[in-house]
Design a protein around this motif. Structure first.
Motif, short mmCIF file in Angstrom:
data_model
loop_
_atom_site.label_atom_id
_atom_site.label_comp_id
_atom_site.label_asym_id
_atom_site.label_seq_id
_atom_site.Cartn_x
_atom_site.Cartn_y
_atom_site.Cartn_z
N ILE A 93 42.45 35.50 -41.30
CA ILE A 93 42.78 35.52 -39.87
C ILE A 93 41.76 36.35 -39.10
CG2 ILE A 93 44.46 36.42 -38.20
CD1 ILE A 93 46.65 35.60 -40.22
N LEU A 94 41.47 37.55 -39.59
CA LEU A 94 40.57 38.45 -38.87
C LEU A 94 39.13 37.93 -38.83
CD1 LEU A 94 41.81 41.96 -40.09
CD2 LEU A 94 42.37 40.75 -37.97
N LEU A 95 38.75 37.12 -39.82
CA LEU A 95 37.41 36.56 -39.80
C LEU A 95 37.13 35.77 -38.54
CD1 LEU A 95 36.87 35.27 -43.46
CD2 LEU A 95 35.38 36.83 -42.22
N LEU A 96 38.16 35.07 -38.05
CA LEU A 96 37.97 34.21 -36.89
C LEU A 96 38.44 34.85 -35.60
CD1 LEU A 96 36.84 31.45 -36.23
CD2 LEU A 96 39.12 30.50 -36.50
N THR A 97 39.60 35.50 -35.62
CA THR A 97 40.16 36.03 -34.37
C THR A 97 39.42 37.27 -33.90
OG1 THR A 97 41.79 37.33 -35.64
CG2 THR A 97 42.46 35.15 -34.87
N SER A 98 38.64 37.92 -34.77
CA SER A 98 37.92 39.13 -34.35
C SER A 98 36.96 38.83 -33.20
CB SER A 98 37.17 39.74 -35.53
OG SER A 98 36.23 38.81 -36.05
N GLU A 99 36.43 37.62 -33.14
CA GLU A 99 35.52 37.26 -32.06
C GLU A 99 36.20 37.34 -30.70
OE1 GLU A 99 32.48 36.94 -32.46
OE2 GLU A 99 32.13 36.36 -34.54
N TRP A 100 37.51 37.01 -30.68
CA TRP A 100 38.24 37.03 -29.41
C TRP A 100 38.91 38.38 -29.19
CZ3 TRP A 100 36.81 32.59 -31.61
CH2 TRP A 100 36.44 31.55 -30.77
N SER A 101 39.47 38.99 -30.22
CA SER A 101 40.16 40.26 -30.05
C SER A 101 39.18 41.39 -29.72
CB SER A 101 40.96 40.61 -31.31
OG SER A 101 40.10 40.75 -32.43
N PHE A 180 43.26 31.34 -42.15
CA PHE A 180 42.13 30.92 -41.33
C PHE A 180 42.56 29.81 -40.38
CE2 PHE A 180 38.13 28.83 -40.36
CZ PHE A 180 37.23 29.88 -40.25
N ALA A 181 43.40 28.87 -40.86
CA ALA A 181 43.86 27.77 -40.03
C ALA A 181 44.73 28.27 -38.88
CB ALA A 181 44.64 26.77 -40.89
N PHE A 182 45.66 29.19 -39.18
CA PHE A 182 46.51 29.74 -38.12
C PHE A 182 45.68 30.52 -37.10
CE2 PHE A 182 50.47 29.84 -41.05
CZ PHE A 182 50.66 28.48 -40.82
N LEU A 186 45.48 29.72 -33.05
CA LEU A 186 46.02 30.65 -32.05
C LEU A 186 44.95 31.52 -31.39
CD1 LEU A 186 49.17 31.75 -34.07
CD2 LEU A 186 49.09 30.13 -32.18
N LEU A 187 43.85 31.82 -32.12
CA LEU A 187 42.77 32.68 -31.60
C LEU A 187 43.30 34.03 -31.12
CD1 LEU A 187 40.58 30.10 -29.64
CD2 LEU A 187 40.31 30.94 -31.97
N ASN A 188 44.28 34.55 -31.83
CA ASN A 188 44.87 35.84 -31.49
C ASN A 188 45.36 36.49 -32.77
OD1 ASN A 188 47.46 37.54 -30.78
ND2 ASN A 188 46.26 37.43 -28.88
N SER A 189 44.85 37.67 -33.08
CA SER A 189 45.16 38.30 -34.37
C SER A 189 46.64 38.59 -34.57
CB SER A 189 44.35 39.60 -34.52
OG SER A 189 42.97 39.34 -34.48
N PRO A 190 47.31 39.33 -33.63
CA PRO A 190 48.74 39.62 -33.85
C PRO A 190 49.59 38.36 -33.97
CG PRO A 190 47.84 41.02 -32.12
CD PRO A 190 46.81 39.99 -32.42
N ALA A 191 49.33 37.38 -33.09
CA ALA A 191 50.14 36.15 -33.12
C ALA A 191 49.93 35.40 -34.43
CB ALA A 191 49.77 35.27 -31.93
N LEU A 256 46.25 19.93 -41.09
CA LEU A 256 46.48 19.62 -39.68
C LEU A 256 46.24 20.84 -38.77
CD1 LEU A 256 47.27 17.24 -37.93
CD2 LEU A 256 49.67 17.94 -38.13
N PRO A 257 46.81 22.02 -39.08
CA PRO A 257 46.50 23.19 -38.24
C PRO A 257 45.02 23.54 -38.24
CG PRO A 257 48.42 23.62 -39.59
CD PRO A 257 47.83 22.34 -40.09
N LEU A 258 44.35 23.37 -39.39
CA LEU A 258 42.93 23.70 -39.46
C LEU A 258 42.11 22.76 -38.58
CD1 LEU A 258 40.74 25.47 -40.72
CD2 LEU A 258 40.64 23.87 -42.63
N CYS A 259 42.41 21.48 -38.63
CA CYS A 259 41.66 20.51 -37.81
C CYS A 259 41.88 20.76 -36.32
CB CYS A 259 42.08 19.09 -38.17
SG CYS A 259 41.57 18.56 -39.82
N ILE A 260 43.14 20.98 -35.93
CA ILE A 260 43.43 21.25 -34.52
C ILE A 260 42.79 22.57 -34.09
CG2 ILE A 260 45.26 21.71 -32.85
CD1 ILE A 260 47.08 19.90 -34.50
N GLY A 261 42.85 23.57 -34.97
CA GLY A 261 42.26 24.87 -34.65
C GLY A 261 40.76 24.81 -34.49
#
Length: 271
Positions: A93-101, A180-182, A186-191, A256-261
């Motif tokens: 999760i943090l690998l991806l959402t860190s860019e936004w957080s 990673f998919a979630f 969501l692009l938000n670490s806590p969520a 499905l979540p990974l593709c949409i994400g």
């Protein structure tokens, strides 16, 4: 001081951006790998995975020796599944959402506008760290099982087959990829962390309750409950029907979540 006419073309030639080479993919991977421990959250998370796994193994070894319980190598390996499986998805999760957080997405996507390559590099780093965590777990399980013999006086049993070890590795990769998919969705670490915890610890209970109370839902559960479908994988007893359950529920909760994400990351407005 005057500038000679011959100096201007030379300067212009040196500033010609048309000859700029694209960033190599290997460099992107190294940068994303560096990001995982450059922040406090990433550093302590990596340290926590190794430390928690070691603590769990020491506690298990102490208990089985004191209580005179017979265990095997596979028992030690299985006990590491909880500590590794809980923290690896958070790493994903943090690998991806860190860019936004941490609001570094603007810099990242300005320096490397090819977003698919950035996403793939993060995914490669996540898979690499998951394999590293699995290697740590295998080493710790080997050490504890080797110590179990002299400390307990019992015969040491090395019973983990290639299929069981492969299933253990696959389970950890699935956990990281689900996180990673979630995160991409969501692009938000806590969520993303909260949703993953609900998915991992709340939904399985609700699905089991529904299967116990509703007859037709018991037949439906393996097809929609990804955690339930992974049960035979833990024991390396997968059959053709089990793989069908695994693929169908995995498509719902992982693919499905990974593709949409990923589609969302590619189109997200960077602020």
């Amino acid at each position: 001081m005057s500038i000679s006419s011959g100096a201007v073309p030379a300067l212009g030639h040196s500033l010609d951006i048309s000859s700029t080479q694209p960033t190599p993919f290997g460099r992107l991977v190294r940068v994303e790998l560096r990001k995982t421990w450059d922040t406090r959250a990433g550093f302590w998370l990596l340290l926590s995975i190794a430390a928690l796994t070691a603590v769990v193994m020491v506690i298990q070894l102490s208990v089985v020796v004191v209580q005179d319980i017979t265990v095997t190598y596979n028992d030690f390996l299985t006990s590491t599944n909880f500590s590794v499986a809980v923290l690896l998805p958070i790493l994903g999760i943090l690998l991806l959402t860190s860019e936004w957080s941490q609001r570094t997405a603007m810099v990242t996507f300005s320096l490397e506008p090819r977003r698919p390559l950035v996403i793939v590099s993060k995914l490669v780093v996540g898979v690499g760290l998951a394999l590293a965590a699995v290697l740590v777990a295998l080493v710790l399980a080997t050490v504890c099982n080797a110590l179990y013999g002299p400390l307990s006086g019992d015969t040491v049993t090395w019973d983990a087959s290639f299929a069981q070890t492969g299933a253990f590795v696959l389970l950890q990769l699935i956990g990281m990829l689900t996180g990673f998919a979630f995160a991409a969705l969501l692009l938000n670490s806590p969520a993303a962390i909260v949703i993953y915890m609900v998915y991992s610890f709340v939904l399985p209970g609700l699905f089991s309750l529904g299967a116990a109370l509703i007859g037709w839902f018991e037949d439906l559960q393996p097809w929609i409950d990804f955690n339930f479908a992974q049960g035979p994988l833990v024991d390396a007893t997968m059959t053709g029907k089990d793989w069908a359950h695994f693929a169908t529920s995995g498509f719902i909760w992982l693919v499905l979540p990974l593709c949409i994400g990923v589609w969302r990351v590619l189109r997200a407005e960077v602020k």
